[in-house]
Design an enzyme around this catalytic site. Structure first.
Site, mmCIF file in Angstrom:
data_model
loop_
_atom_site.group_PDB
_atom_site.id
_atom_site.type_symbol
_atom_site.label_atom_id
_atom_site.label_comp_id
_atom_site.label_asym_id
_atom_site.label_seq_id
_atom_site.Cartn_x
_atom_site.Cartn_y
_atom_site.Cartn_z
ATOM 1 N N ASN A 77 0.879 -1.180 0.000
ATOM 2 C CA ASN A 77 0.000 0.000 0.000
ATOM 3 C C ASN A 77 0.915 1.227 0.000
ATOM 4 O O ASN A 77 1.441 1.607 1.040
ATOM 5 C CB ASN A 77 -0.919 -0.019 1.227
ATOM 6 C CG ASN A 77 -1.742 1.258 1.321
ATOM 7 O OD1 ASN A 77 -1.824 2.025 0.354
ATOM 8 N ND2 ASN A 77 -2.354 1.491 2.479
ATOM 9 N N TRP A 78 1.074 1.795 -1.189
ATOM 10 C CA TRP A 78 2.007 2.915 -1.325
ATOM 11 C C TRP A 78 1.433 4.247 -0.849
ATOM 12 O O TRP A 78 2.138 5.262 -0.872
ATOM 13 C CB TRP A 78 2.431 3.066 -2.785
ATOM 14 C CG TRP A 78 3.456 2.073 -3.234
ATOM 15 C CD1 TRP A 78 4.184 1.226 -2.450
ATOM 16 C CD2 TRP A 78 3.887 1.839 -4.577
ATOM 17 N NE1 TRP A 78 5.032 0.477 -3.218
ATOM 18 C CE2 TRP A 78 4.869 0.837 -4.531
ATOM 19 C CE3 TRP A 78 3.524 2.379 -5.813
ATOM 20 C CZ2 TRP A 78 5.504 0.362 -5.676
ATOM 21 C CZ3 TRP A 78 4.155 1.904 -6.957
ATOM 22 C CH2 TRP A 78 5.128 0.907 -6.885
ATOM 23 N N LYS A 79 0.153 4.254 -0.523
ATOM 24 C CA LYS A 79 -0.483 5.499 -0.054
ATOM 25 C C LYS A 79 -0.194 6.625 -1.061
ATOM 26 O O LYS A 79 -0.211 6.375 -2.257
ATOM 27 C CB LYS A 79 -0.025 5.821 1.365
ATOM 28 C CG LYS A 79 -0.187 4.593 2.278
ATOM 29 C CD LYS A 79 -0.033 4.857 3.719
ATOM 30 C CE LYS A 79 -0.258 3.544 4.477
ATOM 31 N NZ LYS A 79 -0.335 3.687 5.897
ATOM 32 N N HIS B 75 -10.003 2.038 4.197
ATOM 33 C CA HIS B 75 -8.743 2.052 4.943
ATOM 34 C C HIS B 75 -8.856 3.026 6.113
ATOM 35 O O HIS B 75 -9.547 4.043 6.023
ATOM 36 C CB HIS B 75 -7.589 2.463 3.999
ATOM 37 C CG HIS B 75 -6.241 2.350 4.635
ATOM 38 N ND1 HIS B 75 -5.704 3.360 5.396
ATOM 39 C CD2 HIS B 75 -5.340 1.344 4.658
ATOM 40 C CE1 HIS B 75 -4.519 2.976 5.847
ATOM 41 N NE2 HIS B 75 -4.270 1.751 5.405
ATOM 42 N N GLU C 231 -7.039 5.305 7.155
ATOM 43 C CA GLU C 231 -6.777 6.725 6.836
ATOM 44 C C GLU C 231 -7.966 7.364 6.130
ATOM 45 O O GLU C 231 -8.218 8.555 6.294
ATOM 46 C CB GLU C 231 -5.487 6.844 6.000
ATOM 47 C CG GLU C 231 -4.261 6.626 6.865
ATOM 48 C CD GLU C 231 -3.058 6.032 6.150
ATOM 49 O OE1 GLU C 231 -3.023 6.010 4.912
ATOM 50 O OE2 GLU C 231 -2.154 5.550 6.868
ATOM 51 N N GLU D 277 -6.626 -4.170 10.449
ATOM 52 C CA GLU D 277 -5.488 -3.268 10.679
ATOM 53 C C GLU D 277 -5.709 -2.497 11.972
ATOM 54 O O GLU D 277 -6.408 -1.480 11.971
ATOM 55 C CB GLU D 277 -5.359 -2.277 9.519
ATOM 56 C CG GLU D 277 -5.115 -2.962 8.199
ATOM 57 C CD GLU D 277 -4.548 -1.994 7.176
ATOM 58 O OE1 GLU D 277 -3.329 -1.878 7.092
ATOM 59 O OE2 GLU D 277 -5.342 -1.332 6.496
ATOM 60 N N GLY E 250 1.205 2.630 10.587
ATOM 61 C CA GLY E 250 2.080 3.803 10.509
ATOM 62 C C GLY E 250 2.780 4.120 11.821
ATOM 63 O O GLY E 250 3.317 5.201 12.001
ATOM 64 N N SER F 181 2.550 -2.083 10.392
ATOM 65 C CA SER F 181 3.964 -2.253 10.724
ATOM 66 C C SER F 181 4.539 -3.618 10.330
ATOM 67 O O SER F 181 5.381 -4.171 11.037
ATOM 68 C CB SER F 181 4.196 -2.003 12.213
ATOM 69 O OG SER F 181 3.846 -0.676 12.545
ATOM 70 N N GLY G 68 2.580 -1.006 4.325
ATOM 71 C CA GLY G 68 2.735 0.405 3.995
ATOM 72 C C GLY G 68 4.196 0.764 3.812
ATOM 73 O O GLY G 68 4.821 0.451 2.785
#
Ligand code: PGA
Length: 257
Positions: free
Chosen positions: A9-11, A95, A97, A167, A173, A213, A234
């Site tokens: 997941n490159w965000k 997600h 975020e 998650e 993160g 993580s 991530g």
């Protein structure tokens, strides 16, 4: 048998050029498609170019979000219809975020799930650690309340195709490294919730991923957990050598065991 699924997941990292260069670096070193599914969730603008690079490689192109409608006056939104057109196989929805920063709630995510399913783009539905205790058949179970909300009205035939993820908000993160037992506990409770809602067969077949993580050091022990079918990665997925180490976790596992 549930096929392992490893996702980067490159965000909002990597532009088009960087995304394409990354694929060039990794595409000859991916595991075989019969053994594992591998995917990258990138910014929407890079997806089409990435898709042109993965022909013949075991690599799925994944979107990080989609609109809750398929067409209409929704300035700035991206329809799952256009994602399908760009060769996208999966779309991540809900997600942490998106929930936290963009205030997406279960109802909106549910609409997005239904829209994506209509276009043939498979949802990867993210849930975090908001569990509630609920009586099911006379016993107290932990139920992922979010799951009931986001899957509302979805036909069981379609539910069996979706991918779920767990998650925990404190692990995404953060500096706190993921604990394999916590990953197992969360994923097994999600499976239990799915069993309560849709029965044992569907629960045994649905894939449940863990995210938060994950890195090259902890991936093998996380993947060794019986209810963890894959991971969403991530930060550690931004480096091509690290991502390759992680997609080839089975080699590391044979050393651990
Ligand atoms: P992280 O992110 O691996 O950087 O914790 C995971 C995610 O947001 O999917």
């Amino acid at each position: 048998m549930r096929k392992p699924f490893i996702i980067a997941n490159w965000k909002m990292h990597k532009n088009i050029e960087e995304s394409v260069a990354f694929i060039n670096q990794i595409k000859d070193y991916l595991p075989r498609a019969v053994d594992e599914e591998v995917g990258i969730a990138a910014q929407a603008i890079a997806l089409s170019s990435m898709n042109q690079m993965v022909q013949g490689a075991n690599l799925k192109i994944i979107a990080q979000n989609a609109a809750s409608e398929l067409t209409g006056p929704y300035t700035g939104e991206i329809s799952a219809r256009s994602l399908a057109d760009a060769g996208v196989s999966y779309v991540m929805l809900g997600h942490l975020e998106r929930r936290r920063l963009f205030h997406e709630d279960n109802q909106t995510i549910n609409q997005k799930v239904c829209a994506a399913i209509k276009t043939g783009v498979t949802p990867i539905i993210c849930t975090d650690d908001k569990m509630v205790q609920a009586p099911v058949k006379g016993k107290i179970h932990y139920v992922f309340d979010q799951l009931k909300g986001v899957l509302k009205g979805v036909n069981p035939k379609d539910v069996q195709k979706v991918v779920l993820s767990y998650e925990p908000s404190w692990a995404v993160g953060s500096k706190q490294s993921a604990n394999p037992l916590v990953a197992q506990e969360g994923c097994s409770r999600i499976r239990q919730t799915i069993e309560n809602l849709y029965g044992k067969v569907l629960a045994n077949n649905i894939r449940i991923l863990y995210g938060g993580s994950v890195n090259p050091e902890n991936i093998a022990t996380i993947m060794a957990q019986p209810d963890v079918d894959g991971v969403l990665i991530g930060r550690a997925s931004l480096s091509a050598p690290d991502f390759l180490k992680m997609v080839n976790w089975q080699q590391a596992l044979s050393k651990v065991m």
